[in-house]
Design a protein around this motif. Structure first.
Motif, PDB file in Angstrom:
ATOM      1  N   GLY A   1       6.625   0.983  -7.021  1.00 51.69           N
ATOM      2  CA  GLY A   1       6.074   2.427  -6.596  1.00 51.69           C
ATOM      3  C   GLY A   1       4.678   2.071  -6.444  1.00 51.69           C
ATOM      4  N   THR A   2       4.001   3.082  -5.578  1.00 48.48           N
ATOM      5  CA  THR A   2       2.400   2.788  -5.469  1.00 48.48           C
ATOM      6  C   THR A   2       1.965   4.184  -5.913  1.00 48.48           C
ATOM      7  OG1 THR A   2       3.094   1.247  -3.774  1.00 48.48           O
ATOM      8  CG2 THR A   2       0.832   2.405  -3.853  1.00 48.48           C
ATOM      9  N   LEU A   3       0.607   4.265  -6.622  1.00 50.75           N
ATOM     10  CA  LEU A   3       0.019   5.449  -6.644  1.00 50.75           C
ATOM     11  C   LEU A   3      -0.840   5.560  -5.415  1.00 50.75           C
ATOM     12  CD1 LEU A   3      -1.459   5.199 -10.501  1.00 50.75           C
ATOM     13  CD2 LEU A   3       0.460   6.394  -9.405  1.00 50.75           C
ATOM     14  N   PRO A   4      -1.008   7.058  -4.880  1.00 46.61           N
ATOM     15  CA  PRO A   4      -1.678   7.097  -3.735  1.00 46.61           C
ATOM     16  C   PRO A   4      -3.186   7.230  -3.915  1.00 46.61           C
ATOM     17  CG  PRO A   4      -0.708   9.225  -4.358  1.00 46.61           C
ATOM     18  CD  PRO A   4      -0.525   7.845  -5.364  1.00 46.61           C
ATOM     19  N   PHE A   5      -3.742   6.675  -5.185  1.00 43.34           N
ATOM     20  CA  PHE A   5      -4.986   7.135  -5.366  1.00 43.34           C
ATOM     21  C   PHE A   5      -5.406   5.874  -6.577  1.00 43.34           C
ATOM     22  CE2 PHE A   5      -2.494   9.867  -7.757  1.00 43.34           C
ATOM     23  CZ  PHE A   5      -2.744   9.629  -9.101  1.00 43.34           C
ATOM     24  N   PRO A   6      -6.892   5.717  -6.647  1.00 43.76           N
ATOM     25  CA  PRO A   6      -7.281   4.608  -7.595  1.00 43.76           C
ATOM     26  C   PRO A   6      -7.207   5.094  -8.913  1.00 43.76           C
ATOM     27  CG  PRO A   6      -9.218   5.346  -6.143  1.00 43.76           C
ATOM     28  CD  PRO A   6      -7.939   6.058  -5.684  1.00 43.76           C
ATOM     29  N   ILE A   7      -7.392   4.221  -9.990  1.00 48.60           N
ATOM     30  CA  ILE A   7      -7.472   5.129 -11.337  1.00 48.60           C
ATOM     31  C   ILE A   7      -8.842   4.521 -11.662  1.00 48.60           C
ATOM     32  CG2 ILE A   7      -6.771   4.801 -13.728  1.00 48.60           C
ATOM     33  CD1 ILE A   7      -4.098   4.076 -12.643  1.00 48.60           C
ATOM     34  N   GLU A   8      -9.588   5.479 -12.145  1.00 52.99           N
ATOM     35  CA  GLU A   8     -11.102   5.274 -12.549  1.00 52.99           C
ATOM     36  C   GLU A   8     -11.078   4.717 -13.779  1.00 52.99           C
ATOM     37  OE1 GLU A   8     -13.593   5.384 -10.403  1.00 52.99           O
ATOM     38  OE2 GLU A   8     -12.127   6.143  -8.715  1.00 52.99           O
ATOM     39  N   PRO A   9     -12.330   4.192 -14.271  1.00 57.07           N
ATOM     40  CA  PRO A   9     -12.513   3.742 -15.877  1.00 57.07           C
ATOM     41  C   PRO A   9     -12.061   4.622 -16.746  1.00 57.07           C
ATOM     42  CG  PRO A   9     -14.065   2.788 -14.273  1.00 57.07           C
ATOM     43  CD  PRO A   9     -13.360   3.961 -13.422  1.00 57.07           C
ATOM     44  N   GLY A  10     -11.338   4.451 -17.533  1.00 52.80           N
ATOM     45  CA  GLY A  10     -11.144   5.393 -18.839  1.00 52.80           C
ATOM     46  C   GLY A  10     -10.218   6.671 -18.447  1.00 52.80           C
ATOM     47  N   GLU A  11      -9.472   6.514 -17.305  1.00 48.01           N
ATOM     48  CA  GLU A  11      -8.736   7.647 -16.626  1.00 48.01           C
ATOM     49  C   GLU A  11      -7.040   7.345 -16.943  1.00 48.01           C
ATOM     50  OE1 GLU A  11      -7.730   9.938 -12.612  1.00 48.01           O
ATOM     51  OE2 GLU A  11      -8.505   8.187 -12.526  1.00 48.01           O
ATOM     52  N   VAL A  12      -6.529   8.097 -17.679  1.00 50.95           N
ATOM     53  CA  VAL A  12      -5.057   8.251 -17.925  1.00 50.95           C
ATOM     54  C   VAL A  12      -4.379   9.108 -16.517  1.00 50.95           C
ATOM     55  CG1 VAL A  12      -3.164   8.733 -19.430  1.00 50.95           C
ATOM     56  CG2 VAL A  12      -5.572   7.919 -20.101  1.00 50.95           C
ATOM     57  N   VAL A  13      -3.226   8.396 -16.234  1.00 52.00           N
ATOM     58  CA  VAL A  13      -2.582   9.079 -14.957  1.00 52.00           C
ATOM     59  C   VAL A  13      -1.172   9.443 -15.721  1.00 52.00           C
ATOM     60  CG1 VAL A  13      -1.708   8.840 -12.676  1.00 52.00           C
ATOM     61  CG2 VAL A  13      -3.919   8.270 -13.075  1.00 52.00           C
ATOM     62  N   GLU A  14      -0.435  10.537 -15.357  1.00 51.13           N
ATOM     63  CA  GLU A  14       0.685  10.824 -15.870  1.00 51.13           C
ATOM     64  C   GLU A  14       1.622  10.608 -14.581  1.00 51.13           C
ATOM     65  OE1 GLU A  14       1.275  14.618 -17.660  1.00 51.13           O
ATOM     66  OE2 GLU A  14      -0.525  14.104 -19.307  1.00 51.13           O
ATOM     67  N   VAL A  15       2.674  10.065 -14.894  1.00 50.55           N
ATOM     68  CA  VAL A  15       3.738   9.666 -13.516  1.00 50.55           C
ATOM     69  C   VAL A  15       4.986  10.220 -13.830  1.00 50.55           C
ATOM     70  CG1 VAL A  15       4.453   7.715 -12.010  1.00 50.55           C
ATOM     71  CG2 VAL A  15       2.135   7.838 -12.963  1.00 50.55           C
ATOM     72  N   ASP A  16       5.807  10.681 -12.889  1.00 48.45           N
ATOM     73  CA  ASP A  16       7.067  11.288 -12.987  1.00 48.45           C
ATOM     74  C   ASP A  16       7.873  10.419 -11.877  1.00 48.45           C
ATOM     75  OD1 ASP A  16       9.609  12.738 -12.941  1.00 48.45           O
ATOM     76  OD2 ASP A  16       8.595  14.562 -12.645  1.00 48.45           O
ATOM     77  N   ALA A  17       8.863   9.697 -12.221  1.00 49.83           N
ATOM     78  CA  ALA A  17       9.718   9.172 -11.059  1.00 49.83           C
ATOM     79  C   ALA A  17      11.187   9.491 -11.356  1.00 49.83           C
ATOM     80  CB  ALA A  17       9.538   7.525 -11.438  1.00 49.83           C
ATOM     81  N   TYR A  18      11.854   9.359 -10.246  1.00 50.75           N
ATOM     82  CA  TYR A  18      13.383   9.871 -10.775  1.00 50.75           C
ATOM     83  C   TYR A  18      14.336   8.772 -10.019  1.00 50.75           C
ATOM     84  CZ  TYR A  18      13.449  11.933  -6.098  1.00 50.75           C
ATOM     85  OH  TYR A  18      13.630  12.372  -5.021  1.00 50.75           O
ATOM     86  N   VAL A  19      15.506   8.664 -10.370  1.00 51.36           N
ATOM     87  CA  VAL A  19      16.424   7.831  -9.679  1.00 51.36           C
ATOM     88  C   VAL A  19      17.798   8.492  -9.945  1.00 51.36           C
ATOM     89  CG1 VAL A  19      16.804   6.513 -12.035  1.00 51.36           C
ATOM     90  CG2 VAL A  19      17.072   5.562  -9.538  1.00 51.36           C
ATOM     91  N   ASN A  20      18.655   8.181  -8.643  1.00 52.95           N
ATOM     92  CA  ASN A  20      20.024   8.666  -8.682  1.00 52.95           C
ATOM     93  C   ASN A  20      20.827   7.450  -9.212  1.00 52.95           C
ATOM     94  OD1 ASN A  20      19.333  11.501  -8.289  1.00 52.95           O
ATOM     95  ND2 ASN A  20      19.213  10.830  -6.251  1.00 52.95           N
ATOM     96  N   ARG A  21      21.776   7.647  -9.961  1.00 51.27           N
ATOM     97  CA  ARG A  21      22.994   6.427 -10.181  1.00 51.27           C
ATOM     98  C   ARG A  21      24.167   7.269 -10.558  1.00 51.27           C
ATOM     99  NH1 ARG A  21      19.667   4.043  -8.407  1.00 51.27           N
ATOM    100  NH2 ARG A  21      18.535   2.005  -8.669  1.00 51.27           N
ATOM    101  N   CYS A  22      25.118   6.103 -10.841  1.00 49.09           N
ATOM    102  CA  CYS A  22      26.498   6.786 -10.897  1.00 49.09           C
ATOM    103  C   CYS A  22      27.182   7.713 -10.210  1.00 49.09           C
ATOM    104  CB  CYS A  22      26.609   7.101 -12.621  1.00 49.09           C
ATOM    105  SG  CYS A  22      25.895   6.195 -13.715  1.00 49.09           S
ATOM    106  N   SER A  23      27.052   7.683  -8.899  1.00 56.01           N
ATOM    107  CA  SER A  23      27.744   8.308  -7.999  1.00 56.01           C
ATOM    108  C   SER A  23      29.040   8.903  -7.945  1.00 56.01           C
ATOM    109  CB  SER A  23      27.326   7.894  -6.453  1.00 56.01           C
ATOM    110  OG  SER A  23      28.079   8.616  -5.466  1.00 56.01           O
ATOM    111  N   GLY A  24      29.328  10.096  -8.201  1.00 50.52           N
ATOM    112  CA  GLY A  24      30.588  10.700  -8.580  1.00 50.52           C
ATOM    113  C   GLY A  24      31.029  10.591 -10.028  1.00 50.52           C
ATOM    114  N   LEU A  25      30.360  10.000 -10.560  1.00 49.25           N
ATOM    115  CA  LEU A  25      30.582  10.115 -12.074  1.00 49.25           C
ATOM    116  C   LEU A  25      29.968  10.727 -13.139  1.00 49.25           C
ATOM    117  CD1 LEU A  25      31.723   5.935 -12.267  1.00 49.25           C
ATOM    118  CD2 LEU A  25      33.402   8.068 -12.169  1.00 49.25           C
TER     119      LEU A  25
END
Length: 165
Positions: free
Chosen positions: A126-150
């Motif tokens: 995954g790639t952040l679309p922006f740089p992270i500045e010194p001392g900065e904290v970035v929150e990221v939310d990712a999702y995934v689909n698994r176990c199709s049908g189950l």
């Protein structure tokens, strides 16, 4: 002093002496006898040499330091989507560009079989679309689909790899 005072008035003599002192300090010896000084001339480099007059290609640059921290997982047992929450923080004095991350997930699907084993996957970068500045904290939310049908029975993840420029 009388001889100078007759030739040069005292007020002008004081001004000339002051100017001579200024010129003397301005022409202070820098120790290189007018010779060029090789070294790093880039003020952004960690080994910048203020005396250098010729850049010799020796400039060195530090790098950013990005750390990841898993903060939360959200999924409903029996559904196919899991959300992963994590932070990326830059703990250096330099900006981190082109930050990429790879997550490792482990999960069990709902099944009628006893002793269902865990499945493990490495997700694509995954790639952040922006740089992270010194001392900065970035929150990221990712999702995934698994176990199709189950649907997902159990799920966990970790930040497996971090890359940046």
């Amino acid at each position: 002093m009388r001889l100078f005072s007759k030739l040069i008035p005292l007020g002008k003599l004081k001004r000339l002496l002051f100017i001579a002192l200024l010129v003397g300090f301005a022409c202070e010896d820098d120790g290189n006898d007018g010779e060029p000084v090789n070294g790093c001339t880039d003020v952004d480099a960690t080994n910048y040499n203020s005396d250098a007059t010729i850049d010799d290609g020796s400039c060195e640059y530090g790098s950013a330091s990005v750390l990841g921290n898993e903060t939360n997982i959200s999924y409903t047992q029996g559904e196919e989507t899991a959300h992963m929450f994590f932070t990326l923080s830059n703990n250096s004095s330099l900006t981190a560009y082109n930050v990429r991350y790879r997550l490792k997930i482990s999960y069990k699907c709902l099944s009628n079989f006893a002793n269902q084993s865990w499945s493990n996957d490495l997700l694509a970068l995954g790639t952040l679309p922006f740089p992270i500045e010194p001392g900065e904290v970035v929150e990221v939310d990712a999702y995934v689909n698994r176990c199709s049908g189950l649907g997902i029975d159990q799920f966990t993840f970790e930040i497996y790899e971090l890359i940046w420029d």
